[in-house]
Design a protein around this motif. Structure first.
Motif, PDB file in Angstrom:
ATOM      1  N   LYS A 104     -28.553 -30.025-102.357  1.00  0.00           N
ATOM      2  CA  LYS A 104     -29.322 -29.682-103.688  1.00  0.00           C
ATOM      3  C   LYS A 104     -30.332 -30.558-103.475  1.00  0.00           C
ATOM      4  CE  LYS A 104     -28.818 -29.237-108.375  1.00  0.00           C
ATOM      5  NZ  LYS A 104     -28.267 -29.561-109.639  1.00  0.00           N
ATOM      6  N   LYS A 105     -30.267 -31.834-103.093  1.00  0.00           N
ATOM      7  CA  LYS A 105     -31.464 -32.601-102.948  1.00  0.00           C
ATOM      8  C   LYS A 105     -32.667 -32.274-102.197  1.00  0.00           C
ATOM      9  CE  LYS A 105     -28.934 -37.185-104.155  1.00  0.00           C
ATOM     10  NZ  LYS A 105     -28.106 -37.809-103.569  1.00  0.00           N
ATOM     11  N   SER A 106     -32.272 -31.519-101.251  1.00  0.00           N
ATOM     12  CA  SER A 106     -33.128 -30.910-100.357  1.00  0.00           C
ATOM     13  C   SER A 106     -33.951 -29.910-100.805  1.00  0.00           C
ATOM     14  CB  SER A 106     -32.514 -30.324 -98.784  1.00  0.00           C
ATOM     15  OG  SER A 106     -31.336 -31.095 -98.555  1.00  0.00           O
ATOM     16  N   TYR A 107     -33.664 -29.184-101.853  1.00  0.00           N
ATOM     17  CA  TYR A 107     -34.521 -28.219-102.400  1.00  0.00           C
ATOM     18  C   TYR A 107     -34.619 -28.825-103.922  1.00  0.00           C
ATOM     19  CZ  TYR A 107     -32.704 -25.882 -98.362  1.00  0.00           C
ATOM     20  OH  TYR A 107     -32.278 -25.601 -97.065  1.00  0.00           O
ATOM     21  N   PRO A 108     -35.501 -29.769-104.297  1.00  0.00           N
ATOM     22  CA  PRO A 108     -35.665 -30.119-105.771  1.00  0.00           C
ATOM     23  C   PRO A 108     -36.307 -29.208-106.527  1.00  0.00           C
ATOM     24  CG  PRO A 108     -37.103 -31.120-104.173  1.00  0.00           C
ATOM     25  CD  PRO A 108     -36.221 -30.335-103.260  1.00  0.00           C
ATOM     26  N   ASP A 109     -37.157 -28.240-105.998  1.00  0.00           N
ATOM     27  CA  ASP A 109     -37.986 -27.327-107.086  1.00  0.00           C
ATOM     28  C   ASP A 109     -36.835 -25.840-107.059  1.00  0.00           C
ATOM     29  OD1 ASP A 109     -38.315 -26.541-104.283  1.00  0.00           O
ATOM     30  OD2 ASP A 109     -40.382 -26.089-104.539  1.00  0.00           O
ATOM     31  N   HIS A 110     -35.727 -25.724-106.872  1.00  0.00           N
ATOM     32  CA  HIS A 110     -34.923 -24.658-106.900  1.00  0.00           C
ATOM     33  C   HIS A 110     -33.898 -24.746-108.171  1.00  0.00           C
ATOM     34  CE1 HIS A 110     -36.424 -24.123-102.859  1.00  0.00           C
ATOM     35  NE2 HIS A 110     -35.597 -23.050-102.308  1.00  0.00           N
ATOM     36  N   ILE A 111     -33.732 -23.673-108.604  1.00  0.00           N
ATOM     37  CA  ILE A 111     -32.583 -23.809-109.668  1.00  0.00           C
ATOM     38  C   ILE A 111     -31.366 -23.230-108.753  1.00  0.00           C
ATOM     39  CG2 ILE A 111     -34.048 -23.208-111.648  1.00  0.00           C
ATOM     40  CD1 ILE A 111     -32.373 -20.233-111.016  1.00  0.00           C
ATOM     41  N   VAL A 112     -30.009 -23.500-109.373  1.00  0.00           N
ATOM     42  CA  VAL A 112     -28.847 -23.137-108.726  1.00  0.00           C
ATOM     43  C   VAL A 112     -28.115 -21.960-109.607  1.00  0.00           C
ATOM     44  CG1 VAL A 112     -26.548 -23.835-108.250  1.00  0.00           C
ATOM     45  CG2 VAL A 112     -28.609 -25.683-107.845  1.00  0.00           C
ATOM     46  N   ILE A 113     -28.031 -20.766-108.827  1.00  0.00           N
ATOM     47  CA  ILE A 113     -26.982 -19.698-109.425  1.00  0.00           C
ATOM     48  C   ILE A 113     -25.560 -19.852-108.448  1.00  0.00           C
ATOM     49  CG2 ILE A 113     -26.770 -17.352-109.584  1.00  0.00           C
ATOM     50  CD1 ILE A 113     -29.688 -16.899-109.797  1.00  0.00           C
ATOM     51  N   SER A 114     -24.699 -20.295-109.270  1.00  0.00           N
ATOM     52  CA  SER A 114     -23.207 -20.324-108.315  1.00  0.00           C
ATOM     53  C   SER A 114     -22.559 -18.932-108.870  1.00  0.00           C
ATOM     54  CB  SER A 114     -22.720 -21.648-108.756  1.00  0.00           C
ATOM     55  OG  SER A 114     -23.154 -22.543-108.318  1.00  0.00           O
ATOM     56  N   TYR A 115     -21.848 -18.599-107.775  1.00  0.00           N
ATOM     57  CA  TYR A 115     -20.746 -17.457-108.010  1.00  0.00           C
ATOM     58  C   TYR A 115     -19.495 -18.362-108.759  1.00  0.00           C
ATOM     59  CZ  TYR A 115     -17.486 -13.767-106.269  1.00  0.00           C
ATOM     60  OH  TYR A 115     -16.786 -12.489-105.972  1.00  0.00           O
TER      61      TYR A 115
END
Ligand code: 13P
Ligand code: SF4
Length: 312
Positions: A104-115
């Protein structure tokens, strides 16, 4: 607890359930005798929705650990029992929280959608949860330019990317039951059964999904077999769903895609850990119980509630 003769076990479960104001929720991948005794049988979304509105004091969850955890998060004050605490999930296990935190730290501007097939810890790191029946809708609820990490199933994530034209970053996880379904086995069944329609769960690999006539969650697959005029179906998912398909359409034929040369089945070893005997023991002893820390539940409920709101 005394040993109960097999012919009496169903009756005993039903009377204990009434006495204790309990409800039995079961996933379609459970063995037929558990599905037949349940108050509600459904897919992951249907089960979460049922769990959210139940008035029972005890919820016996016949499914796997991450599902029972979701039920507990939605019902922190209720007792949630899982007949076998070892009933895990290879897909949830393919996403360890410490590794995911780094990712997650590698993509700081991304939100997370988890299955939904992930641990409660992963849910605490997510913005919204989805299931196989609402994944497209959840992803499309965000603007097209929103950067998204999708975890943990690369097959479902890849399928949704193809469906929506998005370029979500995918965690490299998969389900051991669906990911090993082979094209050769599908083609063999198609050759042996001309005219049969191939229906597949989106946890299968893209090569299988490309061959499919219909793709959907377990509930969507079941509904499709009920509504379709076709009489033969090749089913690329877990064996348990055949019970409801045959019950609803006794005149139709169903062929599960085998993953093993020696068996015409495709069983999830975790789903099949639950038995009627273990379910009875769980209800009698009121354990094994799902326990989670208040901190985890407080954080994990937010993305689950967001999913339930978006699914209405
Ligand atoms: P659904 O219940 O969303 O169809 O997912 C299937 C599955 O693999 C559950 O573990
Ligand atoms: Fe997990 Fe796959 Fe079993 Fe579903 S079928 S519980 S995703 S291992």
């Amino acid at each position: 607890m005394k040993n109960i003769p097999p012919e009496l076990i169903t009756e005993k479960i039903l009377s204990l359930k009434r006495e204790k104001n309990a409800v039995i929720l079961a996933h379609y991948y459970q063995v037929p005798e558990i599905q037949d005794i349940a108050d509600f049988v459904g897919d992951s979304l249907g089960l979460s929705q049922q769990a959210f509105k139940t008035k029972a004091d005890i919820i016996v969850f016949a499914g796997v650990h991450f599902m029972a955890e979701t039920v507990k998060i939605l019902n922190p004050a209720k007792k949630v029992l899982l007949p076998d605490l070892e009933a895990g999930c290879s897909l949830a296990d393919s996403c360890p929280p410490d590794k995911f935190q780094e990712f997650k730290k590698s993509y700081p501007d991304h939100i997370v959608i988890s299955y939904i097939n992930c641990s409660a810890q992963i849910k605490t790191m997510s913005d919204v949860i989805c299931t196989s029946s609402n994944a497209k809708k959840i992803v499309e609820s965000f603007p097209k330019d929103q950067k998204i990490i999708f975890a943990p199933d690369k097959n479902l994530g890849g399928y949704i990317n193809a469906q929506t034209g998005r370029k979500m970053v995918l965690w490299n996880g998969s389900c051991e039951v669906h990911d090993i379904i082979r094209t050769e086995a599908v083609i063999k069944l198609k050759t042996e059964n001309p005219g049969a329609l191939l229906i597949a769960h989106p946890e299968c690999k893209a090569v299988i999904l490309e061959l499919a006539d219909f793709i959907g969650s377990t509930t969507a697959l079941l509904d499709y077999t009920i509504k379709s005029p076709a009489l033969k179906f090749i089913v690329a998912t877990e064996t348990g769903i055949l019970h409801q398909m045959k019950k609803n359409s006794p005149q139709k034929e169903f062929y599960i895609v085998p993953t093993d040369e020696t068996c015409s089945c495709n069983d999830c070893p975790y789903m099949k850990m639950n038995t009627l005997e273990k379910l009875y023991a769980a209800l009698f002893n009121e354990k094994p119980e799902i326990k989670l820390s208040g901190r985890v539940m407080d954080k994990a409920i937010k993305p689950i509630l967001r999913m339930l709101e978006l699914s209405e």
